[in-house]
Structure formats: structure tokens, C-alpha cells
Design a protein around this motif. Structure first.
Motif, PDB file in Angstrom:
ATOM      1  N   ALA A  32      47.139  44.836  34.394  1.00  0.00           N
ATOM      2  CA  ALA A  32      46.085  45.830  33.144  1.00  0.00           C
ATOM      3  C   ALA A  32      44.906  46.121  34.426  1.00  0.00           C
ATOM      4  O   ALA A  32      44.641  45.087  34.776  1.00  0.00           O
ATOM      5  N   ILE A  33      43.246  47.059  33.779  1.00  0.00           N
ATOM      6  CA  ILE A  33      42.573  47.349  33.990  1.00  0.00           C
ATOM      7  C   ILE A  33      41.487  46.799  33.678  1.00  0.00           C
ATOM      8  O   ILE A  33      41.580  46.071  32.561  1.00  0.00           O
ATOM      9  N   HIS A  34      40.246  46.326  34.526  1.00  0.00           N
ATOM     10  CA  HIS A  34      39.865  44.976  34.172  1.00  0.00           C
ATOM     11  C   HIS A  34      37.820  45.400  34.884  1.00  0.00           C
ATOM     12  O   HIS A  34      38.141  46.579  35.836  1.00  0.00           O
ATOM     13  N   CYS A  35      37.366  45.103  34.057  1.00  0.00           N
ATOM     14  CA  CYS A  35      35.729  45.822  34.963  1.00  0.00           C
ATOM     15  C   CYS A  35      35.327  44.735  35.623  1.00  0.00           C
ATOM     16  O   CYS A  35      35.211  43.042  34.968  1.00  0.00           O
ATOM     17  N   VAL A  36      34.847  44.841  36.482  1.00  0.00           N
ATOM     18  CA  VAL A  36      34.191  43.626  37.252  1.00  0.00           C
ATOM     19  C   VAL A  36      32.406  43.899  37.786  1.00  0.00           C
ATOM     20  O   VAL A  36      32.174  45.113  38.367  1.00  0.00           O
ATOM     21  N   LEU A  37      31.866  43.631  37.477  1.00  0.00           N
ATOM     22  CA  LEU A  37      30.170  43.419  37.721  1.00  0.00           C
ATOM     23  C   LEU A  37      30.217  42.642  39.389  1.00  0.00           C
ATOM     24  O   LEU A  37      30.529  41.363  39.454  1.00  0.00           O
ATOM     25  N   LEU A  38      29.159  43.547  40.410  1.00  0.00           N
ATOM     26  CA  LEU A  38      29.503  42.670  41.198  1.00  0.00           C
ATOM     27  C   LEU A  38      28.124  43.161  42.327  1.00  0.00           C
ATOM     28  O   LEU A  38      27.430  43.763  41.955  1.00  0.00           O
ATOM     29  N   PRO A  39      27.559  42.149  42.824  1.00  0.00           N
ATOM     30  CA  PRO A  39      26.433  42.049  43.968  1.00  0.00           C
ATOM     31  C   PRO A  39      25.623  43.546  45.371  1.00  0.00           C
ATOM     32  O   PRO A  39      27.694  43.033  45.245  1.00  0.00           O
ATOM     33  N   GLY A  40      25.614  44.128  45.556  1.00  0.00           N
ATOM     34  CA  GLY A  40      25.816  44.603  46.325  1.00  0.00           C
ATOM     35  C   GLY A  40      26.264  44.109  47.431  1.00  0.00           C
ATOM     36  O   GLY A  40      26.690  44.353  48.581  1.00  0.00           O
ATOM     37  N   ALA A  41      25.406  43.218  47.898  1.00  0.00           N
ATOM     38  CA  ALA A  41      25.852  41.641  49.233  1.00  0.00           C
ATOM     39  C   ALA A  41      25.876  40.585  49.136  1.00  0.00           C
ATOM     40  O   ALA A  41      25.186  39.937  47.471  1.00  0.00           O
ATOM     41  N   GLY A  48      33.596  35.942  44.964  1.00  0.00           N
ATOM     42  CA  GLY A  48      34.290  36.903  44.341  1.00  0.00           C
ATOM     43  C   GLY A  48      34.296  37.910  45.481  1.00  0.00           C
ATOM     44  O   GLY A  48      33.844  39.055  46.054  1.00  0.00           O
ATOM     45  N   ALA A  49      34.181  37.315  46.915  1.00  0.00           N
ATOM     46  CA  ALA A  49      34.318  38.206  48.327  1.00  0.00           C
ATOM     47  C   ALA A  49      35.127  38.865  48.651  1.00  0.00           C
ATOM     48  O   ALA A  49      35.406  40.295  48.745  1.00  0.00           O
ATOM     49  N   LYS A  50      36.731  38.669  47.834  1.00  0.00           N
ATOM     50  CA  LYS A  50      38.219  39.682  47.568  1.00  0.00           C
ATOM     51  C   LYS A  50      37.197  41.153  46.944  1.00  0.00           C
ATOM     52  O   LYS A  50      37.965  41.898  48.121  1.00  0.00           O
ATOM     53  N   LEU A  51      37.549  40.730  46.030  1.00  0.00           N
ATOM     54  CA  LEU A  51      36.789  41.628  45.243  1.00  0.00           C
ATOM     55  C   LEU A  51      35.421  42.763  45.494  1.00  0.00           C
ATOM     56  O   LEU A  51      36.039  44.195  45.581  1.00  0.00           O
ATOM     57  N   HIS A  52      34.707  42.333  46.203  1.00  0.00           N
ATOM     58  CA  HIS A  52      33.302  43.350  46.910  1.00  0.00           C
ATOM     59  C   HIS A  52      34.621  43.123  47.964  1.00  0.00           C
ATOM     60  O   HIS A  52      33.955  44.042  48.257  1.00  0.00           O
ATOM     61  N   ARG A  90      34.703  41.180  31.088  1.00  0.00           N
ATOM     62  CA  ARG A  90      34.070  41.330  32.148  1.00  0.00           C
ATOM     63  C   ARG A  90      34.487  40.381  33.227  1.00  0.00           C
ATOM     64  O   ARG A  90      33.951  38.936  32.607  1.00  0.00           O
ATOM     65  N   THR A  91      34.333  40.493  34.479  1.00  0.00           N
ATOM     66  CA  THR A  91      34.398  39.475  34.910  1.00  0.00           C
ATOM     67  C   THR A  91      32.460  39.998  36.427  1.00  0.00           C
ATOM     68  O   THR A  91      32.553  40.999  36.585  1.00  0.00           O
ATOM     69  N   VAL A  92      32.077  39.017  36.183  1.00  0.00           N
ATOM     70  CA  VAL A  92      30.487  38.691  36.712  1.00  0.00           C
ATOM     71  C   VAL A  92      31.307  38.090  38.029  1.00  0.00           C
ATOM     72  O   VAL A  92      30.975  36.844  37.938  1.00  0.00           O
ATOM     73  N   VAL A  93      30.689  38.655  39.503  1.00  0.00           N
ATOM     74  CA  VAL A  93      30.482  38.451  40.581  1.00  0.00           C
ATOM     75  C   VAL A  93      28.808  37.685  40.926  1.00  0.00           C
ATOM     76  O   VAL A  93      28.453  39.083  40.812  1.00  0.00           O
ATOM     77  N   ARG A  94      28.682  36.835  40.976  1.00  0.00           N
ATOM     78  CA  ARG A  94      27.196  36.642  41.552  1.00  0.00           C
ATOM     79  C   ARG A  94      26.952  36.750  42.883  1.00  0.00           C
ATOM     80  O   ARG A  94      27.658  36.102  43.497  1.00  0.00           O
ATOM     81  N   SER A  95      24.903  36.943  43.297  1.00  0.00           N
ATOM     82  CA  SER A  95      25.649  36.697  45.014  1.00  0.00           C
ATOM     83  C   SER A  95      25.137  35.157  45.031  1.00  0.00           C
ATOM     84  O   SER A  95      24.747  34.150  44.425  1.00  0.00           O
ATOM     85  N   GLN A  96      25.121  35.247  46.039  1.00  0.00           N
ATOM     86  CA  GLN A  96      24.912  34.001  46.906  1.00  0.00           C
ATOM     87  C   GLN A  96      23.323  33.686  46.510  1.00  0.00           C
ATOM     88  O   GLN A  96      22.808  34.454  46.853  1.00  0.00           O
TER      89      GLN A  96
END
Length: 217
Positions: free
Chosen positions: A3-12, A18-22, A210-216
């Protein structure tokens, strides 16, 4: 089928989970834009800071592979430094006034990217349409009054954005990539009142899951 899924990621500096997704999102962006620059005859390396300086990005994943993404940042055009941002290098004063029609805070949507391999093996629907729809959902939940785009005519992205309710501000502007773009804006009144599209339900399903990856911190 995965399945396809949506992820919100920080730029850095993504959180460790979430490091592998980034990293996968970076590979997608780098490979797609390296190919685009070769097609345009644009020399020189593709620097990573174009990726890492973004506030956030909306990405589509098929399993662990990022297949599409778009950058998202916000600027307040009330401030002279925002109007002097390099993103607006080909925007006239009239175009800047138009994009601030409903308020000075604008969301910049840039580097709209679909990986070359995904263009040939889409998951049963238009990745470009779904990615744009997800960026619009992000815009509608934000405080921004408009979402901008400088869309490539050679890929018919100008036709895509109009289907989703974009207003064309200026046509056939030279881009920094060597091709022509249309400058467009999405405003919330037009975006919420456009005719329904067949992919609306798919977009909403992906957005709500959606999955949300936050910045450190």
C-alpha cells in the motif's frame, strides 16, 4: 500489493525513528532532479542544502521506497526579506501582490517530484494528482492564506494544478532550471469550492492515515 502511504517529514534532523524515511526521501529527490537537470542540460552538482533547508515536505511512500514528494515552507510577505527570497526571483511586484490577495502569510510549494521509475509503474492512480491533493490538505490546515507554485509547462504541471483549483498569476516565466513555468496560487475559497475530483477520496484517506516524522528538538 504494498500500500502507498503519506509521510510528512522535516527538511533536516529527523527524529531517529524517521531517519530511514528521511534518507529515502532524499534519494528520491536527488535521483529525480539529477535526471531532470540532465534533460535540461544544466551543469553542476545538485547540492543537498536545497533539500535540508526546507521546513517540511510531503512524501508518498510505496513500502520503504519514496516515490514522490514536494517541499513546503512558509514566508510572510509583509517583510522585505521574504519578498527578496530566492524562490521569488522571477515573481514581479504584481505577482507578489496577487499571491498575498487574502493575507501576507503564504505557503511555498516547490520541487514537485515524482521519481522516474514511479512514473512508469504508478500504483493504479496518478501520483502527481494525489501528491498535489495532499499538499493542498496541508495548506488548508495551515494559517497560510495562499499556496504558491512555479509549475513546469514541459511536464504539463500547469494543467494539473488548474484541475485542483489553482489560479494562474503569470504565464511563461523563465525558471532557474532553464525552462518556462507558470506562476500560480491556491487560495482557500477557490480550493474548497472547486468541482469534485475522482481522487478526492483517495487523498483524504491517505491524509487521515499519514505518518508525521518530527525534527529533533
Amino acid at each position: 500489493m504494498t500500500a502507498i502511504h503519506c509521510v510528512l517529514l522535516p527538511g533536516a534532523r529527523p527524529e531517529p525513528a524517521g531517519a530511514k524515511l528521511h534518507a529515502a526521501a532524499y534519494r528520491c529527490w536527488y535521483e529525480a532532479w539529477s535526471e531532470a537537470f540532465r534533460e535540461l542540460g544544466k551543469a553542476g552538482p545538485l547540492h543537498s542544502d536545497a533539500f535540508t533547508r526546507q521546513q517540511e515536505m510531503c512524501a508518498l511512500f510505496l513500502g520503504e521506497q519514496c516515490v514522490a514528494l514536494s517541499f513546503i515552507s512558509s514566508l510572510d510577505l509583509e517583510h522585505p526579506f521574504a519578498r527578496a527570497d530566492s524562490y521569488f526571483h522571477n515573481w514581479s511586484d504584481r505577482a507578489l501582490a496577487s499571491v498575498a490577495r487574502d493575507g501576507s502569510l503564504v505557503m511555498i510549494n516547490s520541487n514537485f517530484t515524482v521519481h522516474p521509475t514511479a512514473r512508469r509503474a504508478a500504483p493504479g492512480f496518478s501520483l502527481k494528482d494525489v501528491l498535489l491533493g495532499l499538499c493542498l490538505e496541508r495548506f488548508l490546515e495551515s494559517r497560510a492564506a495562499a499556496m504558491t507554485g512555479a509549475v513546469r509547462k514541459s511536464r504539463n504541471v500547469h494543467g494539473l494544478v488548474r484541475r485542483w483549483g489553482a489560479v494562474t498569476i503569470e504565464e511563461d516565466r523563465p525558471s532557474g532550471h532553464g525552462d518556462l513555468v507558470d506562476l500560480v496560487a491556491f487560495y482557500k475559497p477557490e480550493a474548497t469550492s472547486r468541482p469534485p475530483l475522482e481522487l478526492d477520496a483517495t487523498v483524504l484517506q491517505l491524509w487521515h492515515g499519514r505518518t508525521v516524522v518530527r525534527s529533533q528538538s
